[in-house]
Write a protein that holds these residues in place. Structure first.
Motif, PDB file in Angstrom:
ATOM      1  N   ASN A   1     -24.677   3.755 -18.517  1.00  0.00           N
ATOM      2  CA  ASN A   1     -25.477   3.581 -17.297  1.00  0.00           C
ATOM      3  C   ASN A   1     -25.942   4.918 -16.738  1.00  0.00           C
ATOM      4  OD1 ASN A   1     -24.876   0.935 -17.654  1.00  0.00           O
ATOM      5  ND2 ASN A   1     -23.651   0.682 -15.800  1.00  0.00           N
TER       6      ASN A   1
ATOM      7  N   LEU B   1     -28.647   6.416 -18.863  1.00  0.00           N
ATOM      8  CA  LEU B   1     -29.939   5.779 -18.642  1.00  0.00           C
ATOM      9  C   LEU B   1     -30.597   6.299 -17.362  1.00  0.00           C
ATOM     10  CD1 LEU B   1     -29.021   2.088 -19.574  1.00  0.00           C
ATOM     11  CD2 LEU B   1     -30.557   3.590 -20.854  1.00  0.00           C
TER      12      LEU B   1
ATOM     13  N   THR C   1     -25.302  -2.722 -17.334  1.00  0.00           N
ATOM     14  CA  THR C   1     -26.072  -1.913 -18.281  1.00  0.00           C
ATOM     15  C   THR C   1     -27.408  -2.562 -18.635  1.00  0.00           C
ATOM     16  OG1 THR C   1     -24.047  -0.975 -19.222  1.00  0.00           O
ATOM     17  CG2 THR C   1     -26.045  -0.805 -20.540  1.00  0.00           C
TER      18      THR C   1
ATOM     19  N   ALA D   1     -31.162  -1.040 -18.154  1.00  0.00           N
ATOM     20  CA  ALA D   1     -32.032  -0.872 -19.326  1.00  0.00           C
ATOM     21  C   ALA D   1     -33.374  -1.552 -19.093  1.00  0.00           C
ATOM     22  CB  ALA D   1     -31.356  -1.444 -20.568  1.00  0.00           C
TER      23      ALA D   1
ATOM     24  N   ILE E   1     -35.452   0.603 -16.695  1.00  0.00           N
ATOM     25  CA  ILE E   1     -36.018   1.798 -17.321  1.00  0.00           C
ATOM     26  C   ILE E   1     -37.190   1.430 -18.226  1.00  0.00           C
ATOM     27  CG2 ILE E   1     -34.601   1.946 -19.435  1.00  0.00           C
ATOM     28  CD1 ILE E   1     -34.283   4.908 -18.915  1.00  0.00           C
TER      29      ILE E   1
ATOM     30  N   VAL F   1     -36.875   2.129 -25.204  1.00  0.00           N
ATOM     31  CA  VAL F   1     -35.474   2.416 -25.510  1.00  0.00           C
ATOM     32  C   VAL F   1     -35.100   1.848 -26.880  1.00  0.00           C
ATOM     33  CG1 VAL F   1     -33.088   2.159 -24.747  1.00  0.00           C
ATOM     34  CG2 VAL F   1     -34.935   2.330 -23.053  1.00  0.00           C
TER      35      VAL F   1
ATOM     36  N   THR G   1     -31.754   1.856 -29.665  1.00  0.00           N
ATOM     37  CA  THR G   1     -30.331   2.163 -29.788  1.00  0.00           C
ATOM     38  C   THR G   1     -29.934   2.261 -31.253  1.00  0.00           C
ATOM     39  OG1 THR G   1     -29.748  -0.188 -29.685  1.00  0.00           O
ATOM     40  CG2 THR G   1     -29.772   1.035 -27.612  1.00  0.00           C
TER      41      THR G   1
ATOM     42  N   ILE H   1     -28.782  -3.846 -24.957  1.00  0.00           N
ATOM     43  CA  ILE H   1     -29.570  -2.796 -24.302  1.00  0.00           C
ATOM     44  C   ILE H   1     -30.979  -2.764 -24.882  1.00  0.00           C
ATOM     45  CG2 ILE H   1     -29.817  -0.304 -23.972  1.00  0.00           C
ATOM     46  CD1 ILE H   1     -26.760  -0.124 -23.932  1.00  0.00           C
TER      47      ILE H   1
ATOM     48  N   SER I   1     -34.589  -3.877 -22.932  1.00  0.00           N
ATOM     49  CA  SER I   1     -35.615  -2.847 -22.717  1.00  0.00           C
ATOM     50  C   SER I   1     -36.797  -2.990 -23.668  1.00  0.00           C
ATOM     51  CB  SER I   1     -34.984  -1.458 -22.878  1.00  0.00           C
ATOM     52  OG  SER I   1     -34.369  -1.345 -24.159  1.00  0.00           O
TER      53      SER I   1
END
Length: 348
Positions: free
Chosen positions: A173, A176, A206, A210, A213, A220, A222, A265, A269
């Motif tokens: 978090n 981010l 979280t 995400a 953002i 984003v 991952t 996540i 996002s």
């Protein structure tokens, strides 16, 4: 501003201590040989002009000359002007998990080093894109502000380790939230955040962070490292294994990759999750995504008009070698009269 074009030649400087050792060994051997057939007073009469000081000085000239010639091989350059250059690219921020669990060796050499390899190779494939690096565990910290200096990014990346953060955990978090402050160009339409982690110790909010953002235009992605079967967390002292991390009950802690967290996540996002256990997989996918992204123009200041400076080192180096060649180890006559070092007085 300066830069070194061929730094590998600096390794040749190791010849300098070798030359010093050879000189000392030769000097000691010569003194012992002389003493084996004569005493000091007789040697002073047989070779009155011998000067240890000038022998050392001659060696110094030789070492300086050789050192300068070696430096010239590296082709040092000097930037003579700072210019504002227009470049096109995207902004890429890497958020690297440096928690203790990333030291697990369930993938070689360990999760953290694997992550560094992935980031390093992605940076190596970037063009004029800007990069930034965040590290996080229990807290998140800016390791490198966003920059076009990829060499600096590589250097800072290699120094990243769990000891750089004050508390343990996995504060995705915070990473981010910190990432949002990295993108200082409001006109940049393509901004990427690459999170590399094993996904452990996540927090409930979280996914919402995400999503927020993503709403700000940050893409984003991952990358998960580690295995589902997991492995113990090694505890090392001065590079030597002293055991494995244990819980409050004395049981060895087994850390596992939690892919679901990283997938959540990515989904929240509008990004994607990539398995990072095989280095080339995330490197290829991320490089393709960035390469196909629309580039925005931005300004950056950098030194330009670099000029070669090796000729100065060659010239001065040759000068010292010429001086060494014409420099005799015998005492200079007029210096003997001055007797700066009381050599004549000491003989009496």
């Amino acid at each position: 501003m300066y830069k070194i074009e061929e730094p590998i030649y600096f390794y040749f400087l190791t010849i300098i201590p070798v030359m010093i050792v050879v000189f000392l060994l030769a000097f000691i051997w010569k003194k012992r040989t002389q003493r084996s057939f004569s005493n000091e007073s007789l040697l002073a009469q047989l070779a009155p002009n011998t000067s240890t000081f000038k022998s050392v000085l001659k060696l110094v000239f030789l070492l300086i000359g050789v050192s300068l010639l070696i430096v010239s091989l590296t082709n040092p350059k000097m930037g003579t002007q700072l210019k504002t250059v227009k470049r096109e690219g995207v902004d890429v921020v890497f958020a690297l998990d440096v928690s203790k669990s990333m030291l697990a060796e369930d993938i070689a050499p360990n999760r953290l080093e694997k992550s560094k390899q992935i980031i390093s190779k992605i940076i190596g494939k970037l063009g004029s894109d800007r990069v930034g690096i965040i590290i996080y565990a229990g807290n998140s910290y800016p390791l490198l502000p966003i920059t076009t200096d990829h060499a600096a990014a590589e250097m800072f990346l290699q120094n990243a380790n769990p000891d750089m953060v004050s508390s343990q955990g996995t504060a995705i978090n915070e990473a981010l939230e910190l990432a949002k402050t990295y993108y200082n160009n409001d006109e940049q339409t393509n901004r990427f955040l690459i999170i590399i982690s094993d996904g452990e110790d996540h927090q409930e909010e979280t996914k919402q962070i995400a999503q927020n953002i993503s709403n700000e235009g940050i893409k984003v992605y991952t990358i998960g490292v580690g295995t589902e079967t997991g492995g113990p967390i090694p505890m090392k002292l001065n590079g030597s294994l002293i055991g494995y991390k244990k819980d409050s009950k004395g049981q060895t802690v087994i850390t596992k990759r939690v892919s679901e967290v990283l997938q959540d996540i990515a989904i929240a996002s509008n990004g994607s999750y990539i398995d990072g256990n095989k280095t080339e997989t995330p490197v290829k996918e991320i490089s393709t995504l960035i390469g196909n992204a629309q580039k925005s123009e931005f300004e950056t200041k950098q030194f330009s008009d670099y000029k070669d400076q090796f000729q100065w080192f060659i010239g001065i180096g040759i000068l010292f070698l010429i001086i060494d060649g014409f420099f005799f180890e015998k005492k200079t006559k007029w210096l003997r009269k001055v007797d700066l070092f009381d050599e004549e007085k000491n003989k009496k």
